[in-house]
Motif scaffolding. Structure first.
Motif, mmCIF file in Angstrom:
data_model
loop_
_atom_site.group_PDB
_atom_site.id
_atom_site.type_symbol
_atom_site.label_atom_id
_atom_site.label_comp_id
_atom_site.label_asym_id
_atom_site.label_seq_id
_atom_site.Cartn_x
_atom_site.Cartn_y
_atom_site.Cartn_z
ATOM 1 N N LEU A 1 51.041 65.230 83.765
ATOM 2 C CA LEU A 1 51.248 63.931 83.130
ATOM 3 C C LEU A 1 50.065 63.002 83.381
ATOM 4 N N ALA A 2 49.487 63.053 84.578
ATOM 5 C CA ALA A 2 48.336 62.196 84.896
ATOM 6 C C ALA A 2 47.182 62.459 83.937
ATOM 7 N N ARG A 3 46.989 63.730 83.556
ATOM 8 C CA ARG A 3 45.917 64.039 82.603
ATOM 9 C C ARG A 3 46.202 63.405 81.242
ATOM 10 N N SER A 4 47.464 63.418 80.830
ATOM 11 C CA SER A 4 47.819 62.768 79.554
ATOM 12 C C SER A 4 47.637 61.253 79.638
ATOM 13 N N ILE A 5 47.990 60.672 80.776
ATOM 14 C CA ILE A 5 47.828 59.222 80.943
ATOM 15 C C ILE A 5 46.352 58.845 80.895
ATOM 16 N N VAL A 6 45.501 59.648 81.515
ATOM 17 C CA VAL A 6 44.054 59.384 81.463
ATOM 18 C C VAL A 6 43.557 59.467 80.026
ATOM 19 N N LYS A 7 44.056 60.453 79.269
ATOM 20 C CA LYS A 7 43.646 60.623 77.870
ATOM 21 C C LYS A 7 44.020 59.399 77.035
ATOM 22 N N HIS A 8 45.197 58.826 77.301
ATOM 23 C CA HIS A 8 45.688 57.689 76.503
ATOM 24 C C HIS A 8 45.567 56.364 77.262
ATOM 25 N N LYS A 9 44.741 56.313 78.269
ATOM 26 C CA LYS A 9 44.672 55.129 79.128
ATOM 27 C C LYS A 9 44.319 53.871 78.349
ATOM 28 N N ALA A 10 43.292 53.963 77.486
ATOM 29 C CA ALA A 10 42.878 52.781 76.725
ATOM 30 C C ALA A 10 44.007 52.273 75.835
ATOM 31 N N ARG A 11 44.760 53.182 75.236
ATOM 32 C CA ARG A 11 45.857 52.787 74.351
ATOM 33 C C ARG A 11 47.021 52.184 75.147
ATOM 34 N N ILE A 12 47.257 52.724 76.346
ATOM 35 C CA ILE A 12 48.325 52.181 77.193
ATOM 36 C C ILE A 12 47.988 50.754 77.616
ATOM 37 N N LEU A 13 46.752 50.534 78.025
ATOM 38 C CA LEU A 13 46.337 49.190 78.432
ATOM 39 C C LEU A 13 46.342 48.232 77.236
ATOM 40 N N ALA A 14 46.024 48.754 76.036
ATOM 41 C CA ALA A 14 46.070 47.906 74.841
ATOM 42 C C ALA A 14 47.499 47.464 74.551
ATOM 43 N N ALA A 15 48.462 48.345 74.793
ATOM 44 C CA ALA A 15 49.868 47.977 74.593
ATOM 45 C C ALA A 15 50.270 46.848 75.532
ATOM 46 N N ILE A 16 49.779 46.900 76.772
ATOM 47 C CA ILE A 16 50.104 45.846 77.741
ATOM 48 C C ILE A 16 49.389 44.544 77.382
ATOM 49 N N GLU A 17 48.117 44.656 77.000
ATOM 50 C CA GLU A 17 47.331 43.453 76.696
ATOM 51 C C GLU A 17 47.857 42.720 75.470
ATOM 52 N N HIS A 18 48.215 43.463 74.424
ATOM 53 C CA HIS A 18 48.633 42.839 73.157
ATOM 54 C C HIS A 18 50.147 42.762 73.014
ATOM 55 N N ASN A 19 50.873 43.248 74.023
ATOM 56 C CA ASN A 19 52.339 43.183 74.023
ATOM 57 C C ASN A 19 52.920 43.813 72.756
ATOM 58 N N LEU A 20 52.442 45.011 72.449
ATOM 59 C CA LEU A 20 52.906 45.743 71.279
ATOM 60 C C LEU A 20 53.576 47.041 71.720
ATOM 61 N N SER A 21 54.572 47.449 70.960
ATOM 62 C CA SER A 21 55.237 48.721 71.211
ATOM 63 C C SER A 21 55.830 49.210 69.900
ATOM 64 N N ASN A 22 56.401 50.394 69.955
ATOM 65 C CA ASN A 22 57.093 50.931 68.788
ATOM 66 C C ASN A 22 58.575 50.591 68.809
ATOM 67 N N GLY A 23 58.948 49.600 69.619
ATOM 68 C CA GLY A 23 60.355 49.205 69.663
ATOM 69 C C GLY A 23 60.869 48.759 68.314
ATOM 70 N N LEU A 24 60.047 47.992 67.562
ATOM 71 C CA LEU A 24 60.444 47.557 66.228
ATOM 72 C C LEU A 24 60.645 48.764 65.310
ATOM 73 N N ILE A 25 59.754 49.758 65.438
ATOM 74 C CA ILE A 25 59.846 50.947 64.587
ATOM 75 C C ILE A 25 61.069 51.776 64.962
ATOM 76 N N GLU A 26 61.339 51.897 66.264
ATOM 77 C CA GLU A 26 62.540 52.624 66.681
ATOM 78 C C GLU A 26 63.794 51.929 66.159
ATOM 79 N N SER A 27 63.779 50.597 66.145
ATOM 80 C CA SER A 27 64.903 49.859 65.573
ATOM 81 C C SER A 27 65.034 50.135 64.078
ATOM 82 N N THR A 28 63.903 50.177 63.381
ATOM 83 C CA THR A 28 63.922 50.515 61.951
ATOM 84 C C THR A 28 64.447 51.917 61.728
ATOM 85 N N ASN A 29 64.020 52.865 62.572
ATOM 86 C CA ASN A 29 64.512 54.243 62.456
ATOM 87 C C ASN A 29 66.020 54.312 62.655
#
Length: 432
Positions: free
Chosen positions: A366-394
């Motif tokens: 899992l740590a290797r996957s987190i390193v691969k997506h690290k920039a995207r994970i930090l972007a989610a925290i910085e911009h307060n974005l998630s797929n919660g709205l999309i999961e609600s739509t689904n």
């Protein structure tokens, strides 16, 4: 005396001349003989342009109108053909119905509204039509709505995800606007070609206006986004990231349970009845029994644990350090998403370091996957974005599917979802 204005209002038609009205008592059917007004006559049924007459067509035909009380009503008129400069020989358009449709505008609008509000049985029984007809009407109504608006205008922050709508790996890709919280696009499929279809429809100029794209960790989505919107910030969905950690924790839990069961098999079996006081302990059996109901105690957030689950978690902490370490790793990753951005950057680096040396293979992976997506994970925290709205739509799309008892084709489902969730919900005729 025939009150033309009254009958036009009752039938829900405009630009129409009501010639006469008949009632068939045997069939319990009201037939209104009508024709278009002079200005609405002789137009192409597709584009509406004035066109030269061609022939009388196949004679008179009927269009289903809204029931008048308990009586079915139809409009009957000539179905002449015209010659359009663009579309050739086509049936002339009529002001009370869409081209190639057997129902009036008011009937279609009522069915579309009912389909967004009620179940399949309600629509089919109330309107006296088949469910396949409902799907065709929904598609026609949405085609008109889509032609009159630009749902892709002004997109800046979008979320992409897929939803299964039918057994047999049948998927629909959906795109949601984070700013307006509306469903803006959907198409059948779950691959890079489907995602590329959306960005091709968006066009290069609008692709350049996209600033943020949230999605799960699917590589095919990230590849297409990187090609079509290179300046956009890619955002990982926190829900899916924590889900990865939960899956790694469950892998460790299953391993601990299997080890305990294997140890229990090597222990001497006891005879039936209450064991004697001096019977030797059976640690493998006790551990397997204790771990059997530990899944939800490990999965749930600490603030949501019941009293029994808290006791179970305390027992795991005291008896299985490896499994409890996996639980702490999962909770540590989840906590990072609630931190301020500067603190989260340092905390994520520490978590990766901890996971790399935790000696739990599932979390090392899992740590290797987190390193691969690290920039995207930090972007989610910085911009307060998630797929919660999309999961609600689904979830709402799944509700639409369940209410309708399933859709044979994805096109009708997509049209109904866009009508219900795209900000263009139909209204009943005569209501504002």
């Amino acid at each position: 005396m025939l009150d033309v204005s009254l009958w036009r209002a009752l039938l829900g038609v405009e630009k129409t001349v009501v010639e006469r009205v008949e009632f068939d008592e045997d069939a319990q059917l009201l037939v209104a003989h009508v024709r278009p007004t002079s200005r609405a006559r002789g137009r192409c049924g597709i584009c509406g342009r004035p066109s030269a007459g061609y022939d009388a067509g196949q004679g008179r035909r009927r269009w289903r109108a809204l029931d008048l009380g308990t009586i079915r009503a139809v409009l009957e008129a000539d179905a002449a053909r015209v010659t359009c400069a663009e579309h050739g020989v086509v049936v002339a358009g009529v002001p009370w119905a869409r081209h190639d449709a057997g129902h009036t505008y008011a009937f279609d609008q009522t069915v579309a509204w009912l389909a967004t509000q009620s179940s399949k049985a309600t629509v089919t029984q109330l309107m006296r039509i088949a469910w396949r007809t409902v799907g065709s009407i929904i598609s026609r109504v949405w085609a008109d709505v889509d032609a009159g608006c630009d749902r892709l205008e002004g997109l800046a922050r979008i979320g992409i995800d897929e939803i299964s709508y039918k057994k047999g790996h049948k998927y629909v890709m959906v795109v949601v606007d984070h700013d307006t919280r509306r469903l803006v696009w959907a198409a059948p499929g779950r691959n890079s070609a489907t995602v590329r279809e959306f960005f091709d429809l968006l066009g290069p100029q609008r692709c350049a206006q996209i600033t943020h794209v949230s999605a799960d960790g699917a590589d095919f989505i990230d590849t297409i986004v990187a090609q079509m919107c290179p300046a956009a910030t890619r955002v990982a969905d926190p829900f899916h990231v924590v889900k990865w950690a939960t899956q790694a924790l469950d892998e460790v839990r299953r391993g601990a349970w299997n080890d305990a069961r294997e140890l229990a098999r090597t222990e001497a079996k006891r005879s039936r009845g209450r064991p004697p006081a001096d019977a030797p302990p059976r640690p493998g059996s006790e551990r397997a029994k204790g771990l059997k109901g530990a899944r939800y105690a490990l999965w749930k957030n600490p603030e949501n644990l019941s009293d029994n689950q808290q006791i179970k978690l305390a027992w795991i902490a005291a008896t299985d350090p490896r499994l409890y370490r996996a639980y702490l790793l999962k909770e540590g990753l989840r906590t990072i998403f609630a931190m301020p951005y500067p603190t989260a950057v340092e905390a994520l680096d520490r978590w990766i370091s901890w996971a790399r040396r935790c000696r739990l293979q599932a979390f090392v992976k899992l740590a290797r996957s987190i390193v691969k997506h690290k920039a995207r994970i930090l972007a989610a925290i910085e911009h307060n974005l998630s797929n919660g709205l999309i999961e609600s739509t689904n979830t709402k799309i799944r509700l639409i599917t369940r209410i309708a008892f399933g859709f044979k084709s994805p096109e009708a489902l997509i049209a109904l979802a866009l009508l219900s969730l795209g900000g263009h919900r139909p209204t009943l005729p005569g209501r504002n």
